[in-house]
Scaffold this motif. Structure first.
Motif, PDB file in Angstrom:
ATOM      1  N   ASN A  17       0.816  -1.202   0.000  1.00  0.00           N
ATOM      2  CA  ASN A  17       0.000   0.000   0.000  1.00  0.00           C
ATOM      3  C   ASN A  17       0.857   1.262   0.000  1.00  0.00           C
ATOM      4  O   ASN A  17       0.563   2.236  -0.713  1.00  0.00           O
ATOM      5  CB  ASN A  17      -0.934   0.013   1.222  1.00  0.00           C
ATOM      6  N   HIS A  18       1.903   1.256   0.792  1.00  0.00           N
ATOM      7  CA  HIS A  18       2.797   2.417   0.841  1.00  0.00           C
ATOM      8  C   HIS A  18       3.447   2.642  -0.523  1.00  0.00           C
ATOM      9  O   HIS A  18       3.509   3.782  -1.011  1.00  0.00           O
ATOM     10  CB  HIS A  18       3.871   2.198   1.911  1.00  0.00           C
ATOM     11  N   ASN A  19       3.928   1.579  -1.140  1.00  0.00           N
ATOM     12  CA  ASN A  19       4.572   1.706  -2.451  1.00  0.00           C
ATOM     13  C   ASN A  19       3.584   2.209  -3.503  1.00  0.00           C
ATOM     14  O   ASN A  19       3.935   3.025  -4.362  1.00  0.00           O
ATOM     15  CB  ASN A  19       5.162   0.361  -2.883  1.00  0.00           C
ATOM     16  N   THR A  20       2.349   1.712  -3.433  1.00  0.00           N
ATOM     17  CA  THR A  20       1.317   2.157  -4.376  1.00  0.00           C
ATOM     18  C   THR A  20       1.043   3.641  -4.219  1.00  0.00           C
ATOM     19  O   THR A  20       0.962   4.387  -5.200  1.00  0.00           O
ATOM     20  CB  THR A  20       0.021   1.358  -4.159  1.00  0.00           C
ATOM     21  N   ALA A  21       0.893   4.088  -2.972  1.00  0.00           N
ATOM     22  CA  ALA A  21       0.613   5.505  -2.711  1.00  0.00           C
ATOM     23  C   ALA A  21       1.740   6.389  -3.249  1.00  0.00           C
ATOM     24  O   ALA A  21       1.488   7.433  -3.884  1.00  0.00           O
ATOM     25  CB  ALA A  21       0.419   5.730  -1.215  1.00  0.00           C
ATOM     26  N   GLN A  22       2.990   5.994  -3.020  1.00  0.00           N
ATOM     27  CA  GLN A  22       4.126   6.774  -3.495  1.00  0.00           C
ATOM     28  C   GLN A  22       4.147   6.844  -5.021  1.00  0.00           C
ATOM     29  O   GLN A  22       4.406   7.903  -5.612  1.00  0.00           O
ATOM     30  CB  GLN A  22       5.431   6.152  -2.975  1.00  0.00           C
ATOM     31  N   ARG A  23       3.879   5.727  -5.661  1.00  0.00           N
ATOM     32  CA  ARG A  23       3.929   5.678  -7.123  1.00  0.00           C
ATOM     33  C   ARG A  23       2.794   6.523  -7.726  1.00  0.00           C
ATOM     34  O   ARG A  23       3.010   7.290  -8.674  1.00  0.00           O
ATOM     35  CB  ARG A  23       3.835   4.220  -7.583  1.00  0.00           C
TER      36      ARG A  23
END
Length: 319
Positions: A17-23
């Motif tokens: 989820n964190h990686n998705t939000a950053q991307r």
């Protein structure tokens, strides 16, 4: 447009989820939007909210809907949402009702929804940056297992499978991910004592994760539930074949006819599939071919265009 992205995971925990939000924040900024990522909405004015996780982001979703009932609100249904929470949890169900649009991360996700929700659901496959595959070690058959140690990931199934491999196997599994509970860390350390083929190295920077994956012969994902795993995107972009638990979210990513599935929770079947990938060049080649056929789903430019188009579509007034 001012867009707030809510992800319930702290930046200290580099999960999907964190990686998705950053991307997504990067894509939206490149599209001309102002974007903030928060765990909990600070109630500052925003033109749109994108909330990852219907249950855990419920408070932010509810507040935004109350203060700005006419503003677009996208709720992204994660694996635990789709395959557990929305069936019984009232807050998850209300989040779905409040959403302008729902978003799932692979085609099979829509099948978990009733028709009333399907009609307001879009599918957006996640992406990963290109990964150049490196020459794997010759003395062993290196397998990467990437995921934090928590129950939904069935984190020790691969370690148990290594105990069932034939003596001539050269398989070694490197497990990357933070232990979310100390009991999980203790179990990982205990399994390393019993299996020389299994090594848990904990959490490492994403760049190092990608480097280790690039040097792997194979990636394995054993999850009990997945909304659309980032690690599958990474492996596909690196031409790394995948062995996967046969759960809906993984099938949605790899296709129903993929040859590399094992029954979830079955370490014997997993061991047999790992050994077949190691020992049967034709089977290994088939996995590579089938993964290559899914690679176009997880291209960064495709994800960026579809995300920007979705944001534009739901923010334009209805004529």
């Amino acid at each position: 447009m001012k867009i707030i992205i809510i992800t319930p995971t702290s930046s200290r925990f580099k999960n999907g989820n964190h990686n998705t939000a950053q991307r997504w924040a990067r894509y939206l900024r490149e599209g001309g939007h102002q974007v903030k990522i928060q765990q909990h909405w600070d109630r500052n004015k925003a033109d749109m909210m994108i909330a990852l996780h219907a249950r855990r982001s419920y408070d932010s979703i509810k507040q935004f809907s109350t203060l700005y009932p006419n503003s677009p609100l996208i709720v992204v249904l994660t694996g635990t949402d789709l395959y557990r929470d929305i069936k019984t949890d009232p807050n998850s169900q209300e989040s779905m009702n409040l959403a302008t649009r729902l978003l799932v991360l692979q085609d099979m996700g829509r099948q978990e929804l009733t028709e009333i929700y399907r009609i307001k659901t879009d599918v957006l496959y996640q992406s990963a940056m290109p990964l150049i595959k490196k020459t794997p070690p010759k003395r062993r058959f290196e397998v990467s297992l990437i995921g934090h140690l928590r129950d939904e990931k069935d984190p020790f199934r691969s370690a148990l499978a290594t105990l069932l491999l034939p003596p001539q196997s050269k398989i070694h599994i490197t497990h990357i991910g933070r232990a979310m509970e100390e009991t999980m860390a203790d179990e990982a350390r205990n399994l390393m004592k019993y299996s020389s083929r299994y090594t848990w190295i904990g959490e490492i920077p994403h760049s190092e994760v990608r480097r280790k994956l690039a040097h792997s012969h194979l990636m394995v994902i054993t999850s009990k539930m997945e909304g659309g795993a980032n690690v599958i995107c990474e492996a596909l972009m690196g031409d790394i074949p995948i062995i996967s638990s046969a759960v809906s979210g993984n099938i949605g990513m790899l296709g129903e006819d993929y040859a590399g599935y094992f029954p979830c929770g079955n370490e014997k079947a997993l061991a047999e599939l790992l050994w077949r990938a190691e020992s049967d060049p034709l089977f290994y080649s088939l996995l590579k071919t089938q993964c290559a056929q899914r690679k176009h789903y997880v291209q960064p430019e495709k994800e960026k265009i579809e995300l920007l188009n979705l944001v534009k579509r739901i923010s334009e007034p209805i004529s």
